[in-house]
Design an enzyme around this catalytic site. Structure first.
Site, PDB file in Angstrom:
ATOM      1  N   ARG A 233      63.092 -29.404  82.860  1.00 25.10           N
ATOM      2  CA  ARG A 233      61.719 -29.125  82.447  1.00 25.10           C
ATOM      3  C   ARG A 233      61.594 -29.426  80.953  1.00 25.10           C
ATOM      4  O   ARG A 233      62.503 -29.107  80.168  1.00 25.10           O
ATOM      5  CB  ARG A 233      61.338 -27.660  82.696  1.00 25.10           C
ATOM      6  CG  ARG A 233      61.052 -27.319  84.143  1.00 25.10           C
ATOM      7  CD  ARG A 233      59.782 -28.014  84.688  1.00 25.10           C
ATOM      8  NE  ARG A 233      59.572 -27.763  86.101  1.00 25.10           N
ATOM      9  CZ  ARG A 233      59.956 -28.566  87.096  1.00 25.10           C
ATOM     10  NH1 ARG A 233      60.597 -29.686  86.849  1.00 25.10           N
ATOM     11  NH2 ARG A 233      59.686 -28.270  88.348  1.00 25.10           N
ATOM     12  N   GLU A 262      53.890 -33.606  79.017  1.00 26.27           N
ATOM     13  CA  GLU A 262      53.887 -34.693  80.012  1.00 26.27           C
ATOM     14  C   GLU A 262      52.754 -34.528  81.035  1.00 26.27           C
ATOM     15  O   GLU A 262      52.415 -35.464  81.755  1.00 26.27           O
ATOM     16  CB  GLU A 262      55.219 -34.720  80.778  1.00 26.27           C
ATOM     17  CG  GLU A 262      55.413 -33.514  81.672  1.00 26.27           C
ATOM     18  CD  GLU A 262      56.694 -33.533  82.497  1.00 26.27           C
ATOM     19  OE1 GLU A 262      57.665 -34.180  82.096  1.00 26.27           O
ATOM     20  OE2 GLU A 262      56.707 -32.880  83.544  1.00 26.27           O
ATOM     21  N   HIS A 294      59.017 -38.130  85.282  1.00 25.03           N
ATOM     22  CA  HIS A 294      59.293 -37.072  86.268  1.00 25.03           C
ATOM     23  C   HIS A 294      59.545 -37.685  87.659  1.00 25.03           C
ATOM     24  O   HIS A 294      58.935 -37.289  88.640  1.00 25.03           O
ATOM     25  CB  HIS A 294      58.105 -36.095  86.318  1.00 25.03           C
ATOM     26  CG  HIS A 294      58.531 -34.714  86.700  1.00 25.03           C
ATOM     27  ND1 HIS A 294      58.105 -33.581  86.038  1.00 25.03           N
ATOM     28  CD2 HIS A 294      59.355 -34.278  87.676  1.00 25.03           C
ATOM     29  CE1 HIS A 294      58.632 -32.516  86.599  1.00 25.03           C
ATOM     30  NE2 HIS A 294      59.406 -32.918  87.591  1.00 25.03           N
TER      31      HIS A 294
END
Ligand code: NAI
Length: 331
Positions: A233, A262, A294
């Site tokens: 994360r 993000e 991601h």
């Protein structure tokens, strides 16, 4: 069972449609639009909706779903920090999720990032396309016989430990709980991991306790020329401090699948936009940094596992036999 999918990308639709023959009782419709107070009304007449990590499953949306007669939310992801659990209970909505799908998918992406950024594959790829066959600026380091420091040895961290062992690395790890399957791993305290690792890879969830665990102070404790990878994360790393560390030449290389700020970028094509934060641009300006969007989870196997579990969750809801670990809320 009629299910309306929100925030659908092509790869979601493909993997769910492939799974459908195994679930003949399920009917699916797909929307590109994400779940919101306005789009929730489109779910009228459906038995459930399917949402994703960035969907708004807050109180207002759950209220709108409940008004439309929807009593089931299927999260096609592990995380549920975007779900207002109290509101779901209040409106009598059951929320189910996919707690684990393919830890190897994320671990392999972490190693892909580490290797690519170490061996400057991102630069080599562009150079050769421009007929520039010079090797200047492409020197990497061996991983063989170096030390890998894995932070968090749950499902993904354990897979990363095994991959690093396969590369002939010494593997050390920091976690509050020792994983009994990892007899080749040496558990150390966080400071020792920082001081001894040539490659540090983060695999712990983001909690109140470890917010910004990588900051100026902890970066200073790292070896010079360390390689840092984050597929966990973004907020585990204080980005401003990371940027300062990169400028001070502390890092040999940095690979990030996740980063702070993000949220608006993830899974979107924003090539015509002026980005609201300069963080991404600053990170991308460094020759020894690779950022991906991601995508750690994005393998055929993981998508198949996500769609299988999500549709099974729908059937289990119908039969009243839901798996405890997949339940976010139950009515
Ligand atoms: P897991 O729950 O199996 O393992 C997490 C481990 O971290 C546990 O052993 C726990 O004790 C440990 N831990 C918790 N706090 C810690 C701390 N402060 N320091 C060190 N260890 C700590 O979780 P799993 O499935 O391995 O996932 C790890 C993380 O990977 C997730 O929380 C998520 O943030 C991230 N992830 C990223 C994806 C991507 O596409 N990039 C996809 C899926 C997960």
């Amino acid at each position: 069972m009629k299910i309306l999918f929100y925030d659908t990308k092509k790869y979601d639709r493909d993997s769910f449609e492939k799974m459908l023959p195994q679930f003949p009782e399920v009917e699916m419709d797909f929307l590109e639009a994400d779940l919101s107070v306005y789009t929730a009304r489109l779910a009228k007449g459906y038995d459930g909706v399917c949402a994703f990590v960035s969907s708004d499953v807050g109180g207002n949306v759950l209220h709108a779903l409940s008004d439309s007669g929807v009593k089931l939310v299927l999260m096609r992801c592990a995380g549920f920090n975007n779900v207002d659990i109290d509101a779901a209970k209040e409106y009598g909505i059951t929320v189910l999720r996919v707690p684990g799908y393919s830890p190897e998918a994320v671990a392999e992406h972490a190693m892909a990032l580490a290797l690519a950024v170490n061996r400057r594959i991102h630069k080599g790829y562009i150079k050769v396309r421009e007929n520039n066959f010079s090797l200047v600026g492409l020197t990497g380091v061996n991983f063989f016989q170096k030390t890998a420091g894995i932070v968090g040895t749950g499902k993904i961290g354990a897979a990363m430990c095994r991959i690093c062992r396969g590369f002939g690395m010494r593997v050390i790890a920091y976690d509050m709980y020792q994983n009994p399957d990892l007899d080749f791993v040496e558990y150390v305290d966080f400071d020792t991991l920082l001081a001894e690792s040539d490659l540090i890879s983060l695999h712990c969830p983001l909690t109140e306790d470890n917010y910004h665990m990588i900051n100026t102070e902890t970066i200073e404790k790292m070896k010079d020329e360390v390689i840092l990878v984050n597929t966990s994360r973004g907020a585990l790393i204080k980005t401003e401090d990371l940027i300062a560390g990169i400028r001070n030449k502390k890092f040999f290389a940095v690979g990030l699948d996740v980063y702070e700020e993000e949220t608006n970028n993830v899974f979107e094509n924003r090539e015509d936009d002026i980005l609201e934060h300069s963080i991404t641009a600053r990170l991308l300006s460094f020759p020894n940094v690779i950022v991906t969007s991601h995508q750690g989870f994005l393998t055929e196997e993981a998508l198949a596992s996500i769609s299988q579990t999500t549709l099974q969750n729908a059937m289990d809801y119908k039969s009243g036999q839901m798996k405890e670990m997949n339940l976010v809320t139950v009515q």
